[in-house]
Design an enzyme around this catalytic site. Sequence first.
Site: not given
Length: 510
Positions: A132-134
């Site tokens: 995931p990028c967050q």
Amino acid sequence: MRVTKISYPIVDLFAGPGGLGEGFSALHNGNAPSSFHSIVSIEHNEFAHKTLTLRHFFRLFGKGKAPKEYYEYISGEITKEELIAAHPEQWKKAEGSALCISLGPENHDAVQKIINARLGSTKKWALIGGPPCQAYSLVGRSRMSGSPEFEDDKRHFLYREYLKIIVDHKPPVFVMENVKGLLSASVKGEPVIQKILRDLTHPKSAVGKGDNGLAYRLYSLSEKGEFSMGADPASFLVKAEEYGIPQARHRIFIVGIRDDIKVAPEILRKRESPSVRAIIGGLPRLRSGVTKDEDSAERWQQIVRSASTTPWYRMSTGSDYAVSEIMEKYVSPTSRLPSQKFSKRYAMPETMTSWYGDDRLMTLTHHDARAHMRDDLYRYLFAACYAKTFGISPVLADFPTLLLPNHKNVKIGVSGKMFNDRFRVQLADKPSTTVTSHISKDGHYFIHYDPSQCRSLTVREAARLQTFPDNYFFEGPRTEQYHQVGNAVPAYLALKIAIIVRDVLERIKD
């Protein structure tokens, strides 16, 4: 380039709604089956997993052979239960390959067994996906920088699960994707990208299992040659608009090839990208909805017409034009542009028609307009007119004072220090800006270029800019659909990456 009729397995981690896997599965050897097939796709988000499962079901029938019940389901004519009842065997297979699992230590052993069972004795396959990028994103870091828990956020380290799977299964080739912010992120003073590159090169050492010689050479998709530690990691950045994607999306892609395999990958071939107008301009025109008010075509027209009675309509902005002149030139408030969920006026884009199109698709899904407050309708109207006149999206300093939102950061934005592009029009004759998951929260950054529609982009328009085929259906409420589209890898870019990976596998000696 030598191409056989083999279909190679792929394992897709952190799959989202399936953009990366879609591109790989869409690569065909002429009339032969797909060059790749997903044996395991893992996604923990409930709605993205439902989308992924449905797409796995769709692909099981082969290119152009999906059953009529699929089209009836996505158009709302039958229920999910009726679709499953019509094809129970294929649905069971789809559920077996699209898995809703949260990757982490608690599920590691189970995932290992699943992948081992699906791979069997297969030696030529690919691992794709990314964490995931967050926590890596620039926006994410700015929002979380004041939190004492930020340094220990587990999202920094989910890539270690990717590493563990590399160690467990030793794929001949992997593709890891992540956000541009990874290049400037650091944890406890160390650049994140340097640590990840070292770990990917020697994954067994990275996960504390010693170093038994398992190693990978790393390659960029935009610059030729093996990456050497100490070189600029910005070489891994792929600018999608340089490769035929109608969107200025900049992401990191790292290709790893096992060190015992003496094959080097090619790089992506550059080509001109189509404009926003070329991709979404032919879609049915819609008026925006109206929120906190009566939502009807008549009320919408009244609001648009009422702009002529407001002070900002008559005033000059201080530039060499009058707002009234722009309004009169471009807006036709008498037009009846109904907001609708489905449209039988199915329209193909000007280019890439074979990629987006499906002759069996009779209704266009996800093309219904959001509802906006009256004041935002005025702002969208002004912003789209401004962009059409000057060829640029206005910043807050360009807005008449009476149109500025009552927000604590507005003064800072007007001064140009930050948040000055709070309202952003997608320019008709250029690729779009990056479609992000933020589109799920509001449409301010994704205003349609046509002033007379006075709205933000629909899910289908965003999906087209992300190069999802029109028969791709996103499950869940509209907010979740936007979120899935914004977080995905552009499917057509994934197709181009798949060509490179297939070539690597083809050149590996048996």
